[in-house]
Design a protein around this motif. Structure first.
Motif, PDB file in Angstrom:
ATOM      1  N   UNK A  25       0.830  -1.201   0.000  1.00 25.40           N
ATOM      2  CA  UNK A  25       0.000   0.000   0.000  1.00 25.40           C
ATOM      3  C   UNK A  25       0.873   1.263   0.000  1.00 25.40           C
ATOM      4  N   UNK A  26       1.908   1.277   0.833  1.00 24.64           N
ATOM      5  CA  UNK A  26       2.810   2.425   0.864  1.00 24.64           C
ATOM      6  C   UNK A  26       3.552   2.589  -0.466  1.00 24.64           C
ATOM      7  N   UNK A  27       3.900   1.488  -1.107  1.00 25.25           N
ATOM      8  CA  UNK A  27       4.545   1.544  -2.419  1.00 25.25           C
ATOM      9  C   UNK A  27       3.634   2.144  -3.468  1.00 25.25           C
ATOM     10  N   UNK A  28       2.360   1.751  -3.453  1.00 24.59           N
ATOM     11  CA  UNK A  28       1.384   2.288  -4.407  1.00 24.59           C
ATOM     12  C   UNK A  28       1.196   3.788  -4.173  1.00 24.59           C
ATOM     13  N   UNK A  29       1.057   4.186  -2.914  1.00 27.29           N
ATOM     14  CA  UNK A  29       0.909   5.615  -2.604  1.00 27.29           C
ATOM     15  C   UNK A  29       2.147   6.403  -3.040  1.00 27.29           C
ATOM     16  N   UNK A  30       3.326   5.815  -2.886  1.00 21.36           N
ATOM     17  CA  UNK A  30       4.554   6.481  -3.322  1.00 21.36           C
ATOM     18  C   UNK A  30       4.592   6.689  -4.824  1.00 21.36           C
ATOM     19  N   UNK A  31       4.158   5.687  -5.582  1.00 23.93           N
ATOM     20  CA  UNK A  31       4.126   5.811  -7.045  1.00 23.93           C
ATOM     21  C   UNK A  31       3.118   6.882  -7.462  1.00 23.93           C
ATOM     22  N   UNK A  32       1.955   6.940  -6.795  1.00 20.52           N
ATOM     23  CA  UNK A  32       0.945   7.960  -7.100  1.00 20.52           C
ATOM     24  C   UNK A  32       1.507   9.354  -6.813  1.00 20.52           C
ATOM     25  N   UNK A  33       2.187   9.519  -5.679  1.00 22.98           N
ATOM     26  CA  UNK A  33       2.785  10.809  -5.334  1.00 22.98           C
ATOM     27  C   UNK A  33       3.860  11.205  -6.347  1.00 22.98           C
ATOM     28  N   UNK A  34       4.656  10.263  -6.783  1.00 27.85           N
ATOM     29  CA  UNK A  34       5.683  10.537  -7.786  1.00 27.85           C
ATOM     30  C   UNK A  34       5.049  10.974  -9.105  1.00 27.85           C
ATOM     31  N   UNK A  35       3.959  10.324  -9.496  1.00 27.26           N
ATOM     32  CA  UNK A  35       3.235  10.721 -10.711  1.00 27.26           C
ATOM     33  C   UNK A  35       2.665  12.123 -10.600  1.00 27.26           C
ATOM     34  N   UNK A  36       2.124  12.450  -9.437  1.00 28.96           N
ATOM     35  CA  UNK A  36       1.577  13.788  -9.222  1.00 28.96           C
ATOM     36  C   UNK A  36       2.683  14.839  -9.311  1.00 28.96           C
ATOM     37  N   UNK A  37       3.807  14.577  -8.684  1.00 29.92           N
ATOM     38  CA  UNK A  37       4.935  15.505  -8.725  1.00 29.92           C
ATOM     39  C   UNK A  37       5.437  15.699 -10.153  1.00 29.92           C
ATOM     40  N   UNK A  38       5.510  14.635 -10.910  1.00 29.78           N
ATOM     41  CA  UNK A  38       5.951  14.717 -12.297  1.00 29.78           C
ATOM     42  C   UNK A  38       4.970  15.504 -13.156  1.00 29.78           C
ATOM     43  N   UNK A  39       3.665  15.302 -12.960  1.00 25.40           N
ATOM     44  CA  UNK A  39       2.679  16.036 -13.765  1.00 25.40           C
ATOM     45  C   UNK A  39       2.679  17.520 -13.420  1.00 25.40           C
TER      46      UNK A  39
END
Length: 115
Positions: A11-25
């Motif tokens: 779950x923490x890994x998935x949230x980290x990937x979502x946060x990384x995507x948001x930062x990139x966008x």
């Protein structure tokens, strides 16, 4: 217990990937040119210690790395206060003393780029 730990890490890994995507966008959609930003200090009436007030304002404006210009606006200052402010601002490079009308004219150039 191991299953809960594995689910928690996943779950923490998935949230980290979502946060990384948001930062990139957000980074990809940033404006090409940095928008202009400035500090404004409207003054009116009589000012007892002009040097203290304007020195403090200048320090606050210089502290912020985003600020490109700092304006002291005459919104009905008494004559002696207006002259003292104008004289003090002429000695400093970062502060610009102007009237409300002059400030409106200056802002018209930045109007399209203000967010």
């Amino acid at each position: 217990m191991e299953v809960f730990l594995q689910w928690g890490i996943m779950l923490l890994g998935i949230l980290g990937v979502v946060q990384l995507g948001e930062l990139l966008s957000i980074w990809l959609r940033r404006p090409k040119k940095r928008p202009a930003s400035f500090c404004v200090m409207p003054l009116h009436g009589s000012i007892g210690n002009v040097e203290q007030v304007l020195t403090y304002f200048q320090e606050v404006a210089l502290w912020s790395p985003e600020v490109q210009l700092a304006f002291v606006i005459d919104c009905g200052l008494e004559e002696h206060s207006a002259l003292a402010c104008k004289e003090w601002c002429n000695q400093k490079n970062r502060l610009i003393f102007c009237t409300q009308k002059e400030f409106e004219d200056i802002c018209k150039g930045f109007q399209d780029r203000v967010y």
